[in-house]
Design a protein around this motif. Structure first.
Motif, PDB file in Angstrom:
ATOM      1  N   GLU A  88      -6.252   0.484  -1.821  1.00  0.00           N
ATOM      2  CA  GLU A  88      -5.030  -0.854  -2.174  1.00  0.00           C
ATOM      3  C   GLU A  88      -5.072  -1.595  -3.308  1.00  0.00           C
ATOM      4  O   GLU A  88      -3.903  -1.931  -4.052  1.00  0.00           O
ATOM      5  N   GLU A  89      -6.363  -1.625  -4.031  1.00  0.00           N
ATOM      6  CA  GLU A  89      -6.427  -2.451  -5.148  1.00  0.00           C
ATOM      7  C   GLU A  89      -6.042  -1.809  -6.154  1.00  0.00           C
ATOM      8  O   GLU A  89      -5.502  -2.455  -6.829  1.00  0.00           O
ATOM      9  N   LEU A  91      -3.675   0.438  -6.180  1.00  0.00           N
ATOM     10  CA  LEU A  91      -2.394   0.187  -6.807  1.00  0.00           C
ATOM     11  C   LEU A  91      -1.556  -1.079  -6.758  1.00  0.00           C
ATOM     12  O   LEU A  91      -0.833  -1.112  -7.099  1.00  0.00           O
ATOM     13  N   THR A  92      -2.069  -2.243  -6.827  1.00  0.00           N
ATOM     14  CA  THR A  92      -1.378  -3.393  -6.986  1.00  0.00           C
ATOM     15  C   THR A  92      -1.374  -3.535  -8.416  1.00  0.00           C
ATOM     16  O   THR A  92      -0.547  -4.163  -8.893  1.00  0.00           O
ATOM     17  N   THR A 106      -3.710   7.907  -0.164  1.00  0.00           N
ATOM     18  CA  THR A 106      -2.295   7.506  -1.670  1.00  0.00           C
ATOM     19  C   THR A 106      -1.456   7.835  -1.638  1.00  0.00           C
ATOM     20  O   THR A 106       0.071   6.734  -1.739  1.00  0.00           O
ATOM     21  N   LEU A 109       1.391   5.535   0.881  1.00  0.00           N
ATOM     22  CA  LEU A 109       1.428   3.900   0.266  1.00  0.00           C
ATOM     23  C   LEU A 109       1.997   4.351  -1.730  1.00  0.00           C
ATOM     24  O   LEU A 109       2.683   3.016  -1.221  1.00  0.00           O
TER      25      LEU A 109
END
Length: 303
Positions: A88-89, A91-92, A106, A109
């Protein structure tokens, strides 16, 4: 002289190199390697990521200043909340960089957002490729085990860019268990990062003493390095023009130069293979997967 309608990429580093070696490697790629795209990110073991993460910003700046596109790669195996947090980091940064998804969590998301697919996403037919492209995949790095008949079929229907690994050990499998830790009589949680001792992977022998595979932490790799120097013209005739080099020790900038010279038809396949053999005299090469043969085999030049 052929017009250069192809791109060379450097895949994510699969191995656990010392932090300074890691940083200096990418600085050299930025300054010396004739490579168009660089994948950056930990894909094998989340425990390694924090050590290298400290240098990501300066590495990315150096690569982009050299005119190279940077794609950020995610983990192949997401096993817990901590692993998911690292994904998630990454993906930011999806608004600024293309993200290479290497596992289904992944991909979920990134649904309906442009993204890349790594070779650990198994795509064996045009229908599967179309499904992922419909979900937002604009670039797909195909599994190293696919034969040329499958590659050709995928190329006829692909809407996005298709990439094939043309150099380096083939990633074959990923596991929740750490083979490196077990080989050193350690547990995964107390591994002491012993994978750092084998910068190109740890060779596994058969019972009769023949080198067979290589292990890299959680990952199983081929022992021999893929080399598709001779096959580059055939790939381009199929419509595949993105070629991935997997990082190893040795002069990767010079490896890239050899592959570019061959893809551009500046040199023959025979000459290119001779140069690669001279550059990496201790490495054994194979192209069996491409020809529908056992992956460890080496077929002669294509006429």
């Amino acid at each position: 002289m052929a017009v250069e309608t192809f791109r060379l990429s450097l895949g994510p580093l699969l191995f656990n190199w010392p932090v300074d070696t890691f940083r200096d490697f990418y600085f050299r790629i930025a300054d010396e390697a004739d490579i168009d795209i660089v994948y950056l990110g930990e894909v094998v073991c989340a425990k390694r990521r924090p050590f290298h993460l400290v240098h990501y910003e300066e590495i990315i700046h150096r690569l982009r200043s050299a005119g190279k596109q940077v794609i950020l790669s995610g983990l192949q195996l997401v096993m817990d909340g901590k692993d998911m947090a690292s994904v998630e980091e990454t993906l930011t940064l999806a608004e600024e960089y293309l993200i290479e998804a290497n596992d289904m969590s992944t991909i979920s998301l990134l649904k309906d957002r442009p993204h890349a697919l790594g070779p650990s996403i198994n795509i064996y037919n045009p229908e599967t490729l179309a499904h992922f492209e419909h979900g937002g995949a604009t670039r797909t790095s195909l599994n190293a085990e696919l034969p040329k008949s499958t590659l050709a079929a995928l190329a006829t229907t692909a809407k996005g860019d298709l990439e094939v690994q043309v150099f380096g050990r083939a990633p074959l499998a990923i596991s929740a268990r750490c083979f490196h830790a077990r080989a050193n009589h350690l547990t995964k949680s107390g591994c002491r990062y012993v994978c750092e001792n084998d910068p190109d992977g740890l060779t596994l022998d058969t019972l009769d003493g023949q080198a067979f595979l290589a292990i890299n932490g959680l990952q199983t790799l081929s022992y021999k390095y893929i080399s598709l120097l001779d096959e580059l013209p055939v790939l381009m005739q199929m419509g595949i023009r993105d070629f991935r080099l997997s990082p190893h020790t040795g002069n990767m900038a010079q490896v890239a130069n050899i592959f570019r010279a061959r893809a551009a038809e500046w040199i023959s396949g025979e000459k290119a293979c001779a140069l690669l053999d001279e550059l990496l005299p201790d490495v054994q090469f194979s192209n069996g997967f491409f020809h529908g043969q056992p992956g460890h085999t080496q077929r002669g030049a294509i006429e």
